[in-house]
Design an enzyme around this catalytic site. Structure first.
Site, PDB file in Angstrom:
ATOM      1  N   ASP A 462     -11.337 -31.586   8.658  1.00 36.90           N
ATOM      2  CA  ASP A 462     -10.298 -31.570   9.875  1.00 36.90           C
ATOM      3  C   ASP A 462     -11.358 -33.322  10.652  1.00 36.90           C
ATOM      4  OD1 ASP A 462      -7.831 -32.180  10.871  1.00 36.90           O
ATOM      5  OD2 ASP A 462      -7.486 -29.671  10.850  1.00 36.90           O
ATOM      6  N   ASP A 532       1.274 -32.359  10.360  1.00 36.44           N
ATOM      7  CA  ASP A 532       0.545 -30.878  10.738  1.00 36.44           C
ATOM      8  C   ASP A 532       2.296 -30.680  10.905  1.00 36.44           C
ATOM      9  OD1 ASP A 532      -1.969 -31.869  11.043  1.00 36.44           O
ATOM     10  OD2 ASP A 532      -1.566 -31.446  13.450  1.00 36.44           O
TER      11      ASP A 532
END
Length: 729
Positions: A462, A532
């Site tokens: 990430d 997301d």
């Protein structure tokens, strides 16, 4: 031996090309340049592959600027691909051909046009890689300074392409966090169109470094001439299309030069990232097929290997990681037929346990309070449950509340004489990847995990913060403008080290969702997290845009809970499944909160996805009805290269009483073959009237199938969401 004969042998051995048109070709594309010694190389043609002998008979383009790599200073009203300040302060550069060289690679031919300034000892190699088996040409430059001192590069595009004016439309992607890869289509008008990014770390949230140009009006999916371009770079970029008073549009693409002038030292070579170019007369989907084939074969890590079906813990438990909970989630995904479990954020931190997003990044040690048996216990449970195990890290970042920051405050990106700008949680900062010590540290995070726990199958990597302040504590004061470029050089060097030692592990590029969907990172990553936002309806739009340049095998698409955790929409489980099955299928949910009926439907879907996985992940895409056309539905399909199997998707995007939806004509099939229809993920009380029947490819492409507007289910299970997935074989 006569001198002339010796010269010919030497020319042949080094691959030098005689004067005349330089032809660069793939199976279906030709690019032709004039490159006579002492002259500036110029574009002659880019498009469908020419017939033998046509290159020598081309009409010279008129009323345009055809310089293949225009330099600044001797025609300053025109846009330039290269601009520099020489050691004596001269701002002008001229580039003339000194020779042309070809080199044969395993699957491509590289043509290099050598250029030199006739006054200053500056050399530029203009490179073109043409693949033998996919329709893609990559172009990049290598700029070498042989002056006595440092030369300053102020503009350094990877390439320029002139495009004849007409009814030219551009398709490109824009967006934001949770709304990535939205498609915009617009005509090219006089002036400038600039698409750029200055995030510093991620470059695909607000815009994308890829475009398509439809040459004969607004883009159509499966007909029409289209040029596609993708900059293969992980950092800040700029794509600029200049339309002036000439007969051409001028496409420039490369690293964004804003606050990034580069000081090229004596003897140093600066290589620009590759700009990938394709051409097709099979419309936007045809250009996508070219990108997908090239990407799977030559760019994407493990582009030839099927991706596993996984469950990620994030939306199921967020930071509430514990050993019993992870074991339960592993057992649940295994029971539904899944193959991999990924433990997300919240598993680490000793002095500062990671309980929320405001601490611990950089302290990559297991939180023994949450996981008393550590990674070893998780791997044991994964073996027990018959699934592989993956783990989340964010290695380029730290928090000011961390042991790493306490030891190495000098490792972060920070402007001199100023406090660091803080990000997520009010404490997050970015590590300076220009610093070799930081590169070693980031490598060690992965190295320590994989050397100690070689059973780890998957890493979710990430990156949740931009470069918010300009300053490298590693670079010297005169080279602070190198910060953005050196960050990504350091990032790439680290990825190369990781892949050299760990070529087999699967790594996902997540960056606050879809921030790293680009062809610069994918040579080291297997896939990216599209967004997301897992809401199925919005994912149709985002995955539609993403599919313009990236194949399904790289697009992580998960079934999640409702109400959706980002926008709180409630969609039917079948609809969420049918959307997720159009990419790399996974789950982002807490299975213990699902009913037995919901688990049963997911179990069935996973089993059926395994049947169609080779078609989806390696097949040719044909987009049929765009959600952006607002016709009430979206539809697309994947077809095998042999055209013996296909998967057809149909999703309603809105519902009204007395609605009228178009019948969808299919594409890409063999007109002479018969295809038997089988519906996947069926929830209806009765099968479709086409179930089990066979139709010719010609009928399906010329007429299409009638699809009921709603699912025929029990009264208490009816919703306004309707979708279909059909297997044709």
């Amino acid at each position: 031996m006569k001198k002339s004969l010796l010269s010919l042998i030497l020319l042949f051995c080094c691959g030098m090309v005689a004067a005349g048109p330089v032809t660069i070709e793939t199976k279906n594309i030709s690019l032709v340049l004039s490159a006579d010694n002492g002259q500036t190389p110029r574009y002659m043609y880019f498009g469908k592959r020419l017939k033998a002998g046509d290159a020598g008979r081309l009409q010279a383009p008129a009323n345009g600027r055809m310089d293949a790599y225009p330099a600044y200073g001797l025609n300053i009203p025109a846009e330039a691909a290269l601009a520099m300040r020489h050691t004596d302060g001269n701002m002008s550069t001229a580039l003339q051909t000194t020779g042309v060289e070809t080199k044969t690679e395993a699957h491509a031919t590289v043509t290099t046009i050598h250029l030199k300034d006739p006054v200053y000892p500056v050399n530029v190699d203009l490179n073109y890689r043409a693949y033998n088996d996919v329709d893609m040409i990559e172009t990049w430059t290598e700029i070498t300074n042989n002056e006595k001192g440092t030369v300053t590069l102020t503009t350094f595009a990877s390439g320029m392409l002139p495009v004849r004016r007409g009814d030219v439309w551009v398709s490109h992607l824009y967006g934001s966090w949770g709304n990535e890869a939205r498609l915009v289509e617009e005509p090219l008008n006089p002036g400038q169109l600039i698409i750029k990014n200055k995030d510093g770390v991620r470059n695909a949230h607000t815009d994308h470094a890829e475009i398509m140009l439809s040459l004969d009006g607004k883009g159509r999916e499966n007909t029409g001439a289209v040029i596609g371009a993708a900059l293969c770079y992980s950092g800040n970029y700029r794509i600029k299309i200049e339309t002036d008073d000439t007969e051409y549009h001028y496409l420039f693409a490369g690293i964004n030069e804003d606050n990034s002038e580069y000081h090229l030292k004596k003897g140093e070579t600066f290589a620009t990232p590759a700009l990938a170019l394709t051409y097709t007369e099979e419309g936007l989907s045809g250009a996508s097929r070219n990108f997908h084939k090239w990407g799977r074969k030559y760019k994407l890590m493990h582009g030839d290997k099927e991706r596993k079906i996984l469950l990620n813990s994030w939306e199921g438990v967020y930071f509430d990681i514990n050993q019993a909970g992870m074991d339960q989630m592993m057992a649940d995904i295994a029971s539904m037929g899944g193959e991999l479990f990924v433990m997300d954020d919240g598993w680490f931190g000793d002095k500062y346990p990671r309980k929320t997003d405001n601490s611990s990044l950089g302290d990559w040690v297991v939180d023994k309070n949450k996981l008393p048996e550590g990674i070893e216990g998780l791997l044991r449970d994964a073996r027990k449950n018959g699934v592989k195990f993956g783990i989340w890290i964010e290695p380029e970042m730290t928090n000011t509340v961390s042991e790493l920051y306490e030891k190495h405050p000098d490792w972060i990106v920070k402007a001199p004489n100023r406090d660091a700008v803080l990000g997520r949680g009010g404490t997050q900062v970015v590590l300076d990847m220009a610093n070799p010590k930081v590169q070693d540290f980031v490598f060690s995070i992965v190295d320590n995990l994989l050397s100690k726990y070689p059973e780890i199958d998957y890493i979710k990597w990430d990156a949740n913060m931009s470069l918010m302040n300009h300053g490298s504590q590693y670079l010297n004061k005169n080279d602070q403008s190198h910060m953005y470029i050196e960050y990504h050089r350091g990032f790439e060097k680290t990825c190369q080290r990781i892949r050299a030692k760990y070529p087999d592990v699967t790594i996902q590029a997540c960056a606050s969702g879809g921030g790293r969907a680009n062809w610069g990172v994918l040579p080291y990553f297997d896939e990216f997290w599209v967004s997301d936002n897992t809401d199925a309806l919005q994912r149709i739009y985002m995955q539609w845009g993403t599919s313009y340049f990236f194949p399904a095998i790289a697009m992580a698409s998960h079934i999640s809970a409702v109400p959706n955790h980002t926008i709180f929409r409630t969609t039917s489980l079948k609809y969420r499944i049918d959307v997720a099955m159009s990419g790399r299928l996974g789950m982002e949910i807490q299975p213990k909160n699902m009913t037995d009926e919901e688990k049963s439907l997911c179990r069935k879907a996973i089993a059926e996805y395994k049947q169609i996985r080779p078609i989806v992940q390696f097949g040719d895409i044909y987009r049929l009805v765009s959600p952006y056309d607002k016709k009430g539905l979206a539809s697309m399909m994947y077809v095998t290269e042999a055209k013996d199997k296909a998967v057809f998707y149909w999703w309603k995007t809105e519902s009204f009483q007395n609605e009228h939806l178009p019948r969808v004509k299919m594409a890409g099939l063999d007109p002479d073959r018969l295809y038997k229809v089988h519906e996947l993920n069926r929830i209806d009380l009765s099968p479709l009237d086409c179930e089990g029947k066979s139709y010719s490819g010609a009928y399906l492409m010329n007429h299409g199938l009638e699809i009921p507007y709603s699912n025929n289910v029990e009264w208490g299970k009816k919703t306004d969401w309707s979708s279909r997935v059909l297997l044709l074989e």
